[in-house]
Design a protein around this motif. Structure first.
Motif, short mmCIF file in Angstrom:
data_model
loop_
_atom_site.label_atom_id
_atom_site.label_comp_id
_atom_site.label_asym_id
_atom_site.label_seq_id
_atom_site.Cartn_x
_atom_site.Cartn_y
_atom_site.Cartn_z
N TRP A 1 -23.64 -99.82 65.32
CA TRP A 1 -23.39 -99.53 63.90
C TRP A 1 -22.73 -98.17 63.75
CZ3 TRP A 1 -24.12 -103.25 60.33
CH2 TRP A 1 -24.83 -104.39 60.75
N PRO A 2 -22.09 -97.92 62.62
CA PRO A 2 -21.45 -96.62 62.40
C PRO A 2 -22.42 -95.46 62.62
CG PRO A 2 -20.85 -98.14 60.65
CD PRO A 2 -21.90 -98.82 61.47
N ASP A 3 -21.94 -94.41 63.28
CA ASP A 3 -22.78 -93.25 63.57
C ASP A 3 -23.24 -92.54 62.31
OD1 ASP A 3 -22.66 -93.53 66.33
OD2 ASP A 3 -20.80 -92.37 66.48
N VAL A 4 -22.50 -92.68 61.23
CA VAL A 4 -22.80 -91.98 59.99
C VAL A 4 -24.10 -92.48 59.36
CG1 VAL A 4 -21.43 -93.47 58.48
CG2 VAL A 4 -21.69 -91.06 57.91
N TRP A 5 -24.52 -93.70 59.70
CA TRP A 5 -25.74 -94.28 59.14
C TRP A 5 -26.95 -93.94 60.00
CZ3 TRP A 5 -24.10 -100.03 58.01
CH2 TRP A 5 -23.32 -100.07 56.85
N THR A 6 -28.04 -93.63 59.33
CA THR A 6 -29.31 -93.49 60.03
C THR A 6 -29.88 -94.90 60.22
OG1 THR A 6 -30.61 -93.36 58.00
CG2 THR A 6 -29.77 -91.26 58.91
N ASP A 7 -30.91 -95.04 61.03
CA ASP A 7 -31.54 -96.36 61.23
C ASP A 7 -32.05 -96.93 59.91
OD1 ASP A 7 -31.05 -96.59 63.92
OD2 ASP A 7 -32.96 -95.72 64.53
N LYS A 8 -32.60 -96.05 59.08
CA LYS A 8 -33.13 -96.49 57.79
C LYS A 8 -31.99 -97.00 56.89
CE LYS A 8 -35.86 -94.99 53.85
NZ LYS A 8 -36.48 -93.90 53.15
N GLN A 9 -30.87 -96.28 56.87
CA GLN A 9 -29.72 -96.70 56.05
C GLN A 9 -29.16 -98.03 56.55
OE1 GLN A 9 -27.45 -93.07 56.56
NE2 GLN A 9 -27.58 -92.63 54.35
N ARG A 10 -29.05 -98.17 57.87
CA ARG A 10 -28.55 -99.41 58.45
C ARG A 10 -29.44 -100.58 58.04
NH1 ARG A 10 -30.60 -102.44 61.84
NH2 ARG A 10 -32.03 -100.89 62.65
N GLN A 11 -30.76 -100.37 58.13
CA GLN A 11 -31.71 -101.42 57.77
C GLN A 11 -31.59 -101.78 56.29
OE1 GLN A 11 -35.75 -100.39 58.76
NE2 GLN A 11 -36.50 -102.46 58.41
N GLU A 12 -31.46 -100.76 55.44
CA GLU A 12 -31.31 -101.01 54.00
C GLU A 12 -30.04 -101.80 53.70
OE1 GLU A 12 -31.50 -97.17 52.14
OE2 GLU A 12 -33.67 -96.98 52.47
N PHE A 13 -28.94 -101.42 54.34
CA PHE A 13 -27.67 -102.12 54.12
C PHE A 13 -27.76 -103.57 54.62
CE2 PHE A 13 -25.60 -98.00 53.40
CZ PHE A 13 -24.77 -98.33 52.35
N GLN A 14 -28.40 -103.78 55.76
CA GLN A 14 -28.53 -105.14 56.30
C GLN A 14 -29.42 -106.01 55.41
OE1 GLN A 14 -29.48 -104.19 60.55
NE2 GLN A 14 -28.13 -105.95 60.88
N GLU A 15 -30.47 -105.43 54.85
CA GLU A 15 -31.34 -106.20 53.96
C GLU A 15 -30.61 -106.55 52.67
OE1 GLU A 15 -34.95 -103.97 53.39
OE2 GLU A 15 -35.55 -104.20 55.47
N LYS A 16 -29.85 -105.60 52.15
CA LYS A 16 -29.13 -105.83 50.90
C LYS A 16 -27.92 -106.75 51.10
CE LYS A 16 -27.27 -103.29 46.98
NZ LYS A 16 -26.93 -101.97 46.44
N HIS A 17 -27.29 -106.66 52.27
CA HIS A 17 -26.10 -107.45 52.58
C HIS A 17 -26.29 -108.15 53.94
CE1 HIS A 17 -24.23 -105.19 49.35
NE2 HIS A 17 -24.54 -104.06 49.96
N PRO A 18 -26.97 -109.29 53.97
CA PRO A 18 -27.25 -109.96 55.24
C PRO A 18 -26.00 -110.44 55.99
CG PRO A 18 -28.08 -111.26 53.38
CD PRO A 18 -27.55 -109.99 52.83
N TRP A 19 -24.89 -110.50 55.31
CA TRP A 19 -23.63 -110.92 55.91
C TRP A 19 -22.97 -109.80 56.71
CZ3 TRP A 19 -20.13 -107.55 54.07
CH2 TRP A 19 -20.38 -106.96 52.83
N LEU A 20 -23.46 -108.58 56.55
CA LEU A 20 -22.86 -107.40 57.18
C LEU A 20 -23.08 -107.44 58.70
CD1 LEU A 20 -21.37 -104.93 56.03
CD2 LEU A 20 -23.54 -103.72 56.01
N ILE A 21 -21.98 -107.29 59.45
CA ILE A 21 -22.07 -107.23 60.91
C ILE A 21 -21.32 -105.98 61.38
CG2 ILE A 21 -22.37 -109.70 61.33
CD1 ILE A 21 -19.38 -109.95 61.82
N SER A 22 -21.51 -105.65 62.64
CA SER A 22 -20.85 -104.47 63.17
C SER A 22 -20.47 -104.70 64.62
CB SER A 22 -21.78 -103.26 63.07
OG SER A 22 -21.16 -102.12 63.60
N LYS A 23 -19.32 -104.12 64.98
CA LYS A 23 -18.85 -104.19 66.36
C LYS A 23 -18.13 -102.88 66.65
CE LYS A 23 -17.07 -108.13 67.52
NZ LYS A 23 -16.07 -109.21 67.57
N ASN A 24 -18.49 -102.24 67.73
CA ASN A 24 -17.88 -100.97 68.11
C ASN A 24 -17.92 -99.94 66.99
OD1 ASN A 24 -17.23 -102.10 70.61
ND2 ASN A 24 -15.29 -102.88 69.82
#
Length: 186
Positions: free
Chosen positions: A2-25
């Motif tokens: 996931w993007p380095d700019v996100w903390t684990d908590k932010q990544r989790q929040e974004f994934q919960e809010k947007h389950p379609w969100l994926i990440s590569k590199n």
């Protein structure tokens, strides 16, 4: 990933809010848009940036990077292409469940048919009902799938009685029809 700019908590929040969100590199993408392939709607095109996980922020400041990613996600969620891709994904899931249910139902019917044929063989060959369990076991050893139900002597009795009743009804109906035709022809 996931993007380095996100903390684990932010990544989790974004994934919960947007389950379609994926990440590569460390770049973002949309699962729905990548699965949709191409859209047949006039004037609506999938963003290649979202389909191949190339969405990122070019800002140097962390706050600006976070704001840019939030803005891109918001804009994508509201886009016609994403809404159509989401609709396609929901429809695909619905068909998968329907097809799975239909396949499971067909398997149960097929297994029941095989058990009924075994019971019919017992009755036609004038064999004892206790042969049912042995015949089922033999068929399983030969690789035939008979499911897990209706394998007992008791089940064979019930199945054969049911078949006898149905055959009697069919024969009686046939005789009544024949007699009615004979009466009409005189």
């Amino acid at each position: 990933v996931w993007p380095d700019v996100w903390t684990d908590k932010q990544r989790q929040e974004f994934q919960e809010k947007h389950p379609w969100l994926i990440s590569k590199n460390k770049k973002l993408g949309c699962k729905f848009c990548s699965n949709a392939g191409s859209l047949n709607e006039k004037g609506i095109h999938l963003s290649s940036e979202w389909t191949i996980c190339e969405v990122e922020s070019q800002a140097l400041d962390r706050k600006l990077q976070l704001a840019a990613l939030r803005g891109k996600i918001k804009k994508h969620v509201e886009s016609q292409a994403h809404l159509l891709a989401e609709k396609i994904e929901r429809t695909r899931g619905k068909h998968f469940i329907e097809n799975s249910s239909e396949k499971a139902n067909q398997l149960l019917i097929s297994n029941t048919e095989k058990v009924f044929l075994t019971a019919y063989y017992i009755a036609k060959s004038n064999r004892p009902f206790s042969d049912m369990e042995e015949l089922v076991q033999l068929q399983k050893q030969n690789g035939l799938d008979l499911g897990v139900a209706l394998h007992s002597r008791y089940s064979a009795t019930k199945i054969i009685n049911h078949m006898a009743q149905e055959m009697t009804k069919k024969m009686c109906n046939h005789l009544i029809e024949k007699k009615m035709k004979n009466i009409k022809s005189h």
